[in-house]
Write a protein that holds these residues in place. Sequence first.
Motif, PDB file in Angstrom:
ATOM      1  N   THR A   1       3.930 -34.959  -3.168  1.00 37.60           N
ATOM      2  CA  THR A   1       3.385 -36.164  -2.548  1.00 37.60           C
ATOM      3  C   THR A   1       1.939 -36.365  -2.966  1.00 37.60           C
ATOM      4  OG1 THR A   1       3.194 -37.340  -0.432  1.00 37.60           O
ATOM      5  CG2 THR A   1       2.623 -34.989  -0.451  1.00 37.60           C
ATOM      6  N   ASN A   2       1.400 -37.540  -2.584  1.00 33.57           N
ATOM      7  CA  ASN A   2       0.032 -37.901  -2.961  1.00 33.57           C
ATOM      8  C   ASN A   2      -0.126 -37.844  -4.484  1.00 33.57           C
ATOM      9  OD1 ASN A   2      -2.667 -38.658  -2.609  1.00 33.57           O
ATOM     10  ND2 ASN A   2      -3.355 -36.542  -2.292  1.00 33.57           N
TER      11      ASN A   2
ATOM     12  N   ASP B   1       0.981 -31.074  -2.260  1.00 28.58           N
ATOM     13  CA  ASP B   1       0.018 -32.163  -2.359  1.00 28.58           C
ATOM     14  C   ASP B   1      -0.531 -32.185  -3.781  1.00 28.58           C
ATOM     15  OD1 ASP B   1      -2.136 -33.916  -2.251  1.00 28.58           O
ATOM     16  OD2 ASP B   1      -2.838 -33.224  -0.303  1.00 28.58           O
TER      17      ASP B   1
ATOM     18  N   ASP C   1       1.091 -44.761  -5.633  1.00 31.37           N
ATOM     19  CA  ASP C   1       1.148 -43.928  -4.430  1.00 31.37           C
ATOM     20  C   ASP C   1       2.582 -43.444  -4.293  1.00 31.37           C
ATOM     21  OD1 ASP C   1       0.746 -42.625  -2.080  1.00 31.37           O
ATOM     22  OD2 ASP C   1       0.694 -44.428  -0.837  1.00 31.37           O
TER      23      ASP C   1
ATOM     24  N   ARG D   1      -3.547 -36.541  -6.089  1.00 36.13           N
ATOM     25  CA  ARG D   1      -3.678 -37.734  -6.938  1.00 36.13           C
ATOM     26  C   ARG D   1      -3.455 -37.457  -8.415  1.00 36.13           C
ATOM     27  NH1 ARG D   1      -2.074 -41.601  -5.094  1.00 36.13           N
ATOM     28  NH2 ARG D   1      -3.319 -43.047  -6.330  1.00 36.13           N
TER      29      ARG D   1
END
Length: 384
Positions: free
Chosen positions: A5-6, A47, A18, A50
């Motif tokens: 995710t992220n 995580d 996203d 990004r």
Amino acid sequence: MTAITNTKIILEDGIIWDGRVLTDGGVITAAGRACDVDIPAGADVIDAHRLYTAPGLIDIHDHGSDEKLFHEDPAGCCRRLLEHGVTRVLPTLYCDMTVGAMMKAASALKEASKSGYSRIISGLYMEGPYMGGFGSNQDSILHTGGIYPEEYEPLLDAVAGFAKVWAIDPARPGIEGFMRDVKEKDPSAIFAMGHSHATAADCRRVRKYGLRLQTHHGDSGKAKGRNQVTVGAGCDEFTLYDPDVWAEIICDENGIHLDPDLVRMVLRTKGVERVILISDSMPDRFHTKNNEADGVLYGPDLNYDREGHLAGSRLTLDAACRNVMAHTGCGICQAVRMASLNPARLLGIDGECGSIEPGKRADLILTDDEVSVKSVFFGGERLF
């Protein structure tokens, strides 16, 4: 089950800014916008901070690491590639090997592919035996005479189904008989125009046997002109105008193998969809950097033979992606595609890998915007 995710997801022709990717049992089960993909209870959540999530890279033309040829140390070569985001590779055997040596190397690589890091081995790229009698390591090139079934048939029997690509010289006398015999043993075999001074007409004559690729475009040999002031049409030109032929390119930092203007021309002419980034990685055995008398330029990520002539590279595909972005202005989505989905489509394995889609293998990398690989997943297993 794992949830990444992220993250920013690199797709075939776009980016989800996203994003969220779910994997289970080694397979991608979901990929999309975070708001559309729920994280199941009990999932291992990663995580990505990004980073981009991209498909694992596929190097179809790789001779080995900085120190070893692939068949000398399969596990070591594969570990190096995995660290740089490559999750599938075709180890490449060169025409400086005897048929017996090729058979022995193929056997070792096939056995190695069954376990450990070497599971990323997906077949062979045969850069020989029957290319033109020139190229790097000229003093040790074999098979420059006639083409005889009694010589090559044992090799075909030994590598049928495992050798995915055969680089040949379309102009060599007897090459059509060899190509027919290869296709009889393995109808899915792909032929590439290797080191050759063939004309476009030569290439067109053998196209029917499955000529679908050019070995390192711009660096495979040129056709002779009709006289001293004309330029012949050869493998390069045939590749550029035939819509079904894929062009391999070695995209090094200084644009030595292929000038950046030529890289841009190839992308403009073929389109991103028909270009494949390769490393053509070779062991740095002779530590030779230059041969200025022959007009050979040095590149920090290139390799040279004992005579100082250009001989492949010391590239990895993540660096090749960075270089093609720097040389052409293409984006990360296009660069990654040329090193993942395109080779998968050439090999006919795009139904299982090469892009991020539910149902495909969870061969994934986490990378920044310069394609500096931070994590690697092979079949959903986080290796690095």
